[in-house]
Design a protein around this motif. Structure first.
Motif, PDB file in Angstrom:
ATOM      1  N   LEU A 128      48.634  32.620  46.069  1.00 19.32           N
ATOM      2  CA  LEU A 128      47.938  33.684  46.775  1.00 19.32           C
ATOM      3  C   LEU A 128      47.581  34.821  45.821  1.00 19.32           C
ATOM      4  N   GLU A 129      48.516  35.192  44.951  1.00 16.60           N
ATOM      5  CA  GLU A 129      48.259  36.256  43.986  1.00 16.60           C
ATOM      6  C   GLU A 129      47.150  35.859  43.010  1.00 16.60           C
ATOM      7  N   LYS A 130      47.195  34.612  42.547  1.00 17.28           N
ATOM      8  CA  LYS A 130      46.175  34.117  41.631  1.00 17.28           C
ATOM      9  C   LYS A 130      44.806  34.100  42.309  1.00 17.28           C
ATOM     10  N   ASP A 131      44.763  33.658  43.561  1.00 22.52           N
ATOM     11  CA  ASP A 131      43.510  33.637  44.309  1.00 22.52           C
ATOM     12  C   ASP A 131      42.956  35.045  44.497  1.00 22.52           C
ATOM     13  N   GLN A 132      43.835  36.007  44.756  1.00 27.11           N
ATOM     14  CA  GLN A 132      43.384  37.390  44.925  1.00 27.11           C
ATOM     15  C   GLN A 132      42.808  37.934  43.621  1.00 27.11           C
ATOM     16  N   GLN A 133      43.434  37.611  42.492  1.00 23.19           N
ATOM     17  CA  GLN A 133      42.909  38.064  41.206  1.00 23.19           C
ATOM     18  C   GLN A 133      41.548  37.441  40.921  1.00 23.19           C
ATOM     19  N   LEU A 134      41.402  36.156  41.213  1.00 28.08           N
ATOM     20  CA  LEU A 134      40.110  35.497  41.012  1.00 28.08           C
ATOM     21  C   LEU A 134      39.033  36.114  41.903  1.00 28.08           C
ATOM     22  N   GLN A 142      38.987  39.195  43.025  1.00 31.71           N
ATOM     23  CA  GLN A 142      38.667  40.518  42.489  1.00 31.71           C
ATOM     24  C   GLN A 142      37.735  40.407  41.286  1.00 31.71           C
ATOM     25  N   GLU A 143      37.977  39.428  40.417  1.00 27.82           N
ATOM     26  CA  GLU A 143      37.108  39.231  39.262  1.00 27.82           C
ATOM     27  C   GLU A 143      35.697  38.833  39.705  1.00 27.82           C
ATOM     28  N   LYS A 144      35.606  37.956  40.691  1.00 28.96           N
ATOM     29  CA  LYS A 144      34.295  37.560  41.204  1.00 28.96           C
ATOM     30  C   LYS A 144      33.578  38.751  41.832  1.00 28.96           C
ATOM     31  N   GLN A 145      34.329  39.571  42.567  1.00 27.45           N
ATOM     32  CA  GLN A 145      33.745  40.750  43.200  1.00 27.45           C
ATOM     33  C   GLN A 145      33.229  41.727  42.143  1.00 27.45           C
ATOM     34  N   ARG A 146      34.015  41.933  41.068  1.00 28.76           N
ATOM     35  CA  ARG A 146      33.574  42.827  39.989  1.00 28.76           C
ATOM     36  C   ARG A 146      32.314  42.283  39.332  1.00 28.76           C
ATOM     37  N   ALA A 147      32.265  40.971  39.113  1.00 28.62           N
ATOM     38  CA  ALA A 147      31.089  40.364  38.492  1.00 28.62           C
ATOM     39  C   ALA A 147      29.861  40.539  39.381  1.00 28.62           C
ATOM     40  N   LEU A 148      30.031  40.359  40.680  1.00 24.97           N
ATOM     41  CA  LEU A 148      28.911  40.545  41.614  1.00 24.97           C
ATOM     42  C   LEU A 148      28.451  41.992  41.632  1.00 24.97           C
ATOM     43  N   GLU A 149      29.394  42.939  41.622  1.00 27.35           N
ATOM     44  CA  GLU A 149      29.025  44.353  41.619  1.00 27.35           C
ATOM     45  C   GLU A 149      28.290  44.714  40.335  1.00 27.35           C
TER      46      GLU A 149
END
Length: 177
Positions: free
Chosen positions: A54-60, A62-69
């Motif tokens: 779950l923690e790993k999925d949340q980090q991934l 967040q990284e995808k969200q940052r890339a999209l932003e």
């Protein structure tokens, strides 16, 4: 009395008495009925693995969200540059500038040349080419994301060092080679 071959062998060898064998078989039957066949350690390991996943999925995410932003911000900046770029630039004066490790050259009017040298107009990177932008817009774009400004002649940042032996010799910025 023994339910399986192992219990029978243990009874024959004298390692386990019949009461202990019955107690173990009853515990096994009870565990099968209630579904408690998994040990507490296995449950804990499973819970830890799920928490890590779950923690790993949340980090991934967040990284995808940052890339999209970042991608959306880049698109927004490119749109701003396209909308507000100075379009009437063709002229007979050439302005040379450094982009990375290459020297680039654009043909502009004398008025734009003077404005670039004075710092009122900035050269920005636009996809494969370059665009001329007014200084306030360029500052706003640079505050949002760096990397778009190529030439930005800001006269307020020119600070002379106190121990500079060549401080008395002024070098003009608009030398033509």
């Amino acid at each position: 009395m023994a339910k399986n071959a192992l219990q029978a062998q243990l009874l024959k060898a004298g390692l386990v008495d019949s009461k202990k064998a019955n107690k173990i078989s009853k515990q096994n039957q009870h565990a099968k009925r209630t579904g408690d066949s998994e040990s507490l350690e296995a449950k804990k390991a499973l819970a830890d693995a799920q928490a890590k996943k779950l923690e790993k999925d949340q980090q991934l995410n967040q990284e995808k969200q940052r890339a999209l932003e970042e991608k959306a911000l880049k698109a927004n900046i490119i749109q701003m540059i396209k909308q507000h770029q100075i379009t009437d630039i063709s002229g007979d004066v050439s302005y040379q500038f450094v982009d990375g490790s290459k020297v680039k050259k654009i043909s502009i009017t004398q008025k734009l040349y003077d404005q670039i040298v004075a710092g009122h107009v900035v050269i920005a990177r636009l996809e494969e080419g370059y665009a001329l932008l007014p200084r306030p817009l360029a500052d706003r774009i640079d505050s949002k994301m760096e990397g778009f400004m190529v030439v930005s002649n800001d006269t307020s940042e020119d600070v002379l060092a106190e121990d500079d032996p060549y401080a008395a010799y002024v070098i003009p910025d608009d030398l033509m080679w």
